[in-house]
Design a protein around this motif. Structure first.
Motif, PDB file in Angstrom:
ATOM      1  N   ASN A   1       4.854   4.092 -11.498  1.00  0.00           N
ATOM      2  CA  ASN A   1       3.665   4.841 -11.083  1.00  0.00           C
ATOM      3  C   ASN A   1       2.591   4.825 -12.175  1.00  0.00           C
TER       4      ASN A   1
ATOM      5  N   TRP B   1      -2.107  -0.903  -3.779  1.00  0.00           N
ATOM      6  CA  TRP B   1      -0.638  -1.000  -3.863  1.00  0.00           C
ATOM      7  C   TRP B   1      -0.163  -2.454  -3.882  1.00  0.00           C
TER       8      TRP B   1
ATOM      9  N   ASN C   1       4.347  -0.380 -10.068  1.00  0.00           N
ATOM     10  CA  ASN C   1       4.624   0.604  -9.033  1.00  0.00           C
ATOM     11  C   ASN C   1       5.898   1.406  -9.323  1.00  0.00           C
TER      12      ASN C   1
ATOM     13  N   TYR D   1      -1.264   5.061  -3.823  1.00  0.00           N
ATOM     14  CA  TYR D   1      -1.625   3.875  -3.072  1.00  0.00           C
ATOM     15  C   TYR D   1      -2.627   3.033  -3.841  1.00  0.00           C
TER      16      TYR D   1
ATOM     17  N   ARG E   1       4.039   8.694  -6.469  1.00  0.00           N
ATOM     18  CA  ARG E   1       3.585   7.411  -5.955  1.00  0.00           C
ATOM     19  C   ARG E   1       2.118   7.483  -5.568  1.00  0.00           C
TER      20      ARG E   1
END
Length: 121
Positions: free
Chosen positions: A72, A49, A69, A28, A26
């Motif tokens: 990723n 994000w 998201n 940001y 992950r």
């Protein structure tokens, strides 16, 4: 975090390319920089994000950065390409919500390998 960039290539001016940057975890913030021969590395675009974006003036209206998201993965859709867009493009990511990720090369935590984009006239 490992980054895998893809999607570069050789295209004629006016055409489009889409770059992808897949991260192993992950992130940001995500973004793209580029470096043309004999020039300094420069900021292209970034996305946080929550989807907020920033672009270099030279690509505004032509390039779009986006992200998935769940995967990723960040993307850079490049339309109306110009010969001056020719460069090695690098994806970057930032991992920490407490940090500010902007337009400077030192803002980011990890860099991917570059992918060559060549635009012929």
């Amino acid at each position: 975090v490992q980054l895998q960039a893809s999607g570069g290539g050789l295209v004629q001016a006016g055409r489009s390319l889409r770059l992808s940057c897949a991260a192993s975890g992950r992130t940001y913030a995500a973004g793209w920089f580029r470096q043309a021969p004999g020039k300094e590395r420069e900021f292209v675009a970034r996305i946080s994000w929550n989807g907020s974006t920033n672009y270099a003036d030279s690509v505004k209206g032509r390039f779009t950065i986006s992200r998935e998201n769940a995967k990723n993965t960040a993307y850079l859709q490049m339309n109306s390409l110009k010969p001056e867009d020719t460069a090695v493009y690098y994806c970057v990511v930032g991992l920490y919500i407490s940090r500010s990720y902007g337009t400077n090369t030192h803002d980011y935590d990890y860099w991917g390998q570059g992918t060559q984009v060549t635009v012929s006239s």
